[in-house]
Motif scaffolding. Structure first.
Motif, PDB file in Angstrom:
ATOM      1  N   ILE A  90       0.779  -1.400   0.073  1.00  0.00           N
ATOM      2  CA  ILE A  90      -0.157   0.037  -0.001  1.00  0.00           C
ATOM      3  C   ILE A  90       0.877   1.318  -0.082  1.00  0.00           C
ATOM      4  O   ILE A  90       0.612   2.419  -0.487  1.00  0.00           O
ATOM      5  N   ILE A  91       1.710   1.260   0.861  1.00  0.00           N
ATOM      6  CA  ILE A  91       2.788   2.278   0.935  1.00  0.00           C
ATOM      7  C   ILE A  91       3.551   2.636  -0.671  1.00  0.00           C
ATOM      8  O   ILE A  91       3.298   3.878  -1.077  1.00  0.00           O
ATOM      9  N   ASP A  92       3.712   1.761  -1.324  1.00  0.00           N
ATOM     10  CA  ASP A  92       4.258   1.969  -2.657  1.00  0.00           C
ATOM     11  C   ASP A  92       3.112   2.342  -3.673  1.00  0.00           C
ATOM     12  O   ASP A  92       3.372   3.436  -4.275  1.00  0.00           O
ATOM     13  N   ILE A  93       1.943   2.043  -3.404  1.00  0.00           N
ATOM     14  CA  ILE A  93       0.813   2.647  -4.237  1.00  0.00           C
ATOM     15  C   ILE A  93       0.458   3.921  -3.935  1.00  0.00           C
ATOM     16  O   ILE A  93       0.444   4.739  -4.861  1.00  0.00           O
ATOM     17  N   VAL A  94       0.406   4.288  -2.636  1.00  0.00           N
ATOM     18  CA  VAL A  94       0.207   5.718  -2.302  1.00  0.00           C
ATOM     19  C   VAL A  94       1.510   6.545  -3.040  1.00  0.00           C
ATOM     20  O   VAL A  94       1.155   7.581  -3.462  1.00  0.00           O
ATOM     21  N   LYS A  95       2.501   6.037  -2.698  1.00  0.00           N
ATOM     22  CA  LYS A  95       3.902   6.834  -3.195  1.00  0.00           C
ATOM     23  C   LYS A  95       3.821   7.164  -4.720  1.00  0.00           C
ATOM     24  O   LYS A  95       3.928   8.228  -5.177  1.00  0.00           O
ATOM     25  N   PHE A  96       3.117   5.852  -5.687  1.00  0.00           N
ATOM     26  CA  PHE A  96       3.283   6.332  -6.925  1.00  0.00           C
ATOM     27  C   PHE A  96       2.180   7.311  -7.239  1.00  0.00           C
ATOM     28  O   PHE A  96       2.550   7.987  -8.200  1.00  0.00           O
ATOM     29  N   LEU A  97       0.707   7.167  -6.747  1.00  0.00           N
ATOM     30  CA  LEU A  97      -0.021   7.952  -7.093  1.00  0.00           C
ATOM     31  C   LEU A  97       0.360   9.263  -6.408  1.00  0.00           C
ATOM     32  O   LEU A  97      -0.233  10.346  -7.406  1.00  0.00           O
ATOM     33  N   VAL A 194     -18.068 -10.533  -5.984  1.00  0.00           N
ATOM     34  CA  VAL A 194     -18.637 -11.020  -7.175  1.00  0.00           C
ATOM     35  C   VAL A 194     -20.022 -11.090  -7.039  1.00  0.00           C
ATOM     36  O   VAL A 194     -21.106 -10.591  -7.887  1.00  0.00           O
ATOM     37  N   ASN A 195     -20.538 -11.519  -5.871  1.00  0.00           N
ATOM     38  CA  ASN A 195     -21.804 -11.739  -5.710  1.00  0.00           C
ATOM     39  C   ASN A 195     -22.370 -10.066  -5.312  1.00  0.00           C
ATOM     40  O   ASN A 195     -23.617 -10.124  -5.426  1.00  0.00           O
ATOM     41  N   ALA A 196     -21.550  -9.236  -4.873  1.00  0.00           N
ATOM     42  CA  ALA A 196     -22.124  -7.839  -4.564  1.00  0.00           C
ATOM     43  C   ALA A 196     -22.263  -6.997  -5.724  1.00  0.00           C
ATOM     44  O   ALA A 196     -22.587  -5.983  -5.608  1.00  0.00           O
ATOM     45  N   GLY A 197     -21.684  -7.903  -6.806  1.00  0.00           N
ATOM     46  CA  GLY A 197     -21.748  -7.011  -7.997  1.00  0.00           C
ATOM     47  C   GLY A 197     -20.642  -6.237  -8.519  1.00  0.00           C
ATOM     48  O   GLY A 197     -20.599  -5.398  -9.428  1.00  0.00           O
ATOM     49  N   ALA A 198     -19.580  -6.431  -8.024  1.00  0.00           N
ATOM     50  CA  ALA A 198     -18.541  -5.793  -8.214  1.00  0.00           C
ATOM     51  C   ALA A 198     -17.878  -5.981  -9.806  1.00  0.00           C
ATOM     52  O   ALA A 198     -17.989  -7.087 -10.176  1.00  0.00           O
ATOM     53  N   ASN A 199     -17.577  -4.837 -10.596  1.00  0.00           N
ATOM     54  CA  ASN A 199     -17.334  -5.020 -11.770  1.00  0.00           C
ATOM     55  C   ASN A 199     -15.809  -5.315 -11.967  1.00  0.00           C
ATOM     56  O   ASN A 199     -15.276  -6.267 -12.894  1.00  0.00           O
ATOM     57  N   ILE A 200     -14.816  -4.807 -11.162  1.00  0.00           N
ATOM     58  CA  ILE A 200     -13.521  -5.136 -11.247  1.00  0.00           C
ATOM     59  C   ILE A 200     -12.904  -5.217  -9.823  1.00  0.00           C
ATOM     60  O   ILE A 200     -13.197  -4.746  -9.002  1.00  0.00           O
ATOM     61  N   ILE A 201     -12.318  -6.507  -9.896  1.00  0.00           N
ATOM     62  CA  ILE A 201     -11.863  -6.994  -8.675  1.00  0.00           C
ATOM     63  C   ILE A 201     -10.282  -7.573  -9.029  1.00  0.00           C
ATOM     64  O   ILE A 201      -9.896  -8.185  -9.719  1.00  0.00           O
ATOM     65  N   VAL A 202      -9.655  -7.129  -7.656  1.00  0.00           N
ATOM     66  CA  VAL A 202      -8.063  -7.384  -7.897  1.00  0.00           C
ATOM     67  C   VAL A 202      -7.901  -8.219  -6.472  1.00  0.00           C
ATOM     68  O   VAL A 202      -8.404  -7.839  -5.519  1.00  0.00           O
ATOM     69  N   ASP A 203      -7.209  -9.072  -6.634  1.00  0.00           N
ATOM     70  CA  ASP A 203      -6.774  -9.988  -5.362  1.00  0.00           C
ATOM     71  C   ASP A 203      -5.519  -9.614  -4.655  1.00  0.00           C
ATOM     72  O   ASP A 203      -5.345 -10.336  -3.598  1.00  0.00           O
ATOM     73  N   SER A 204      -4.715  -8.884  -5.106  1.00  0.00           N
ATOM     74  CA  SER A 204      -3.431  -8.310  -4.399  1.00  0.00           C
ATOM     75  C   SER A 204      -3.125  -6.986  -4.639  1.00  0.00           C
ATOM     76  O   SER A 204      -3.631  -6.267  -5.602  1.00  0.00           O
ATOM     77  N   THR A 205      -2.189  -6.534  -3.786  1.00  0.00           N
ATOM     78  CA  THR A 205      -1.924  -4.770  -4.115  1.00  0.00           C
ATOM     79  C   THR A 205      -1.027  -5.147  -5.191  1.00  0.00           C
ATOM     80  O   THR A 205      -0.863  -3.821  -5.722  1.00  0.00           O
ATOM     81  N   ASP A 206      -0.053  -5.891  -5.541  1.00  0.00           N
ATOM     82  CA  ASP A 206       0.521  -6.133  -6.793  1.00  0.00           C
ATOM     83  C   ASP A 206      -0.330  -5.597  -7.855  1.00  0.00           C
ATOM     84  O   ASP A 206       0.136  -4.966  -8.804  1.00  0.00           O
ATOM     85  N   LYS A 207      -1.426  -6.613  -8.028  1.00  0.00           N
ATOM     86  CA  LYS A 207      -2.158  -6.390  -8.861  1.00  0.00           C
ATOM     87  C   LYS A 207      -2.778  -5.002  -9.195  1.00  0.00           C
ATOM     88  O   LYS A 207      -3.224  -4.486 -10.289  1.00  0.00           O
ATOM     89  N   LEU A 208      -3.435  -4.418  -7.944  1.00  0.00           N
ATOM     90  CA  LEU A 208      -3.968  -3.256  -8.048  1.00  0.00           C
ATOM     91  C   LEU A 208      -2.929  -2.118  -8.275  1.00  0.00           C
ATOM     92  O   LEU A 208      -3.154  -1.242  -9.307  1.00  0.00           O
ATOM     93  N   GLU A 210      -0.289  -2.774 -10.634  1.00  0.00           N
ATOM     94  CA  GLU A 210      -0.375  -2.859 -12.082  1.00  0.00           C
ATOM     95  C   GLU A 210      -1.450  -2.251 -12.729  1.00  0.00           C
ATOM     96  O   GLU A 210      -1.309  -1.521 -13.724  1.00  0.00           O
ATOM     97  N   LEU A 211      -2.679  -2.433 -12.250  1.00  0.00           N
ATOM     98  CA  LEU A 211      -3.945  -1.916 -12.887  1.00  0.00           C
ATOM     99  C   LEU A 211      -3.934  -0.238 -12.782  1.00  0.00           C
ATOM    100  O   LEU A 211      -4.022   0.353 -13.823  1.00  0.00           O
ATOM    101  N   LEU A 212      -3.324   0.231 -11.551  1.00  0.00           N
ATOM    102  CA  LEU A 212      -3.198   1.726 -11.513  1.00  0.00           C
ATOM    103  C   LEU A 212      -2.098   2.292 -12.498  1.00  0.00           C
ATOM    104  O   LEU A 212      -2.479   3.383 -13.169  1.00  0.00           O
TER     105      LEU A 212
END
Length: 216
Positions: A90-97, A194-208, A210-212
């Motif tokens: 998470i720290i890396d994600i916040v830093k990147f943004l 999925v059952n809640a209707g989420a359209n985009i789901i990522v399973d790790s902060t690494d994938k998050l 990458e998507l960002l």
């Protein structure tokens, strides 16, 4: 999916707050003679604010709700950041943004005062707007908080990305019309989202991350 601002949920998205919440629940439950709950139960009970958390922890035996609720608040107000920590990555994600000059905010159903303390203690001077329960906006899944943030940032709703971890967050995304990602590394499993209707789901902060990185 291109965006100019990212708004995060807190519990289960930015920070792993589970053990501190479980400790506070069990302190207040034990004080009034109720059975303790597991961390797994606590994880499932989180998402709609602390009143709903205590209601679920009491398992419909609400005779002493007010006393247990006040005990929880008193304990958690002093012990909200004992075991709490950012999820790995998470720290890396916040830093990147931050480096990319993306506008950042937090919108959570957590108590507004505790929320602001946790955000500032963990991410000092990073998030420009922090809205929690008690900040004059309805709790999620009402989208009013996200609409306010978009206006404050002077952007359109489809330029705002909201990231959360629960069915409540999936509903908030749908209700607001913003871009949205749900994460399953927090308090809800992939199939729950999925059952809640989420359209985009990522399973790790690494994938998050990458998507960002691919959408700036």
């Amino acid at each position: 999916m291109k965006y100019k601002a990212v708004v995060f949920d807190l519990d289960g998205t930015l920070l792993d707050t589970l053990k501190d919440l479980n400790e506070a629940c069990n302190y207040s439950l034990s004080k009034y003679g109720y059975n303790l709950i597991t961390e797994e139960e606590t994880r499932l009970f989180i998402g709609n604010g602390i009143k709903k958390l205590i209601e679920r922890a009491l398992k419909n035996n609400l005779e002493n709700f007010n006393e247990v609720f006040e005990a929880f608040k008193k304990y958690y107000n002093k012990n909200y950041n004992v075991y709490t920590k950012p999820y790995a990555g998470i720290i890396d994600i916040v830093k990147f943004l931050t480096e990319k000059k993306i506008k950042l905010a937090v919108f959570s159903n957590k108590d507004h005062i505790i929320l602001n303390k946790l955000v500032e203690e963990t991410f000092p001077n990073v998030f420009k707007i922090v809205l929690g329960d008690g900040a004059s906006f309805p709790r999620k899944p009402d989208p009013s908080g996200l609409i306010y943030i978009a206006k404050e940032f002077d952007i359109k709703m489809d330029e705002l990305l909201y990231i959360g971890d629960s069915d409540v967050d999936a509903m908030t995304i749908k209700n607001s019309g913003c871009l949205g990602i749900c994460v399953s590394y927090g308090f809800r499993k992939h199939e729950d989202l999925v059952n809640a209707g989420a359209n985009i789901i990522v399973d790790s902060t690494d994938k998050l991350l990458e998507l960002l990185e691919n959408n700036i």
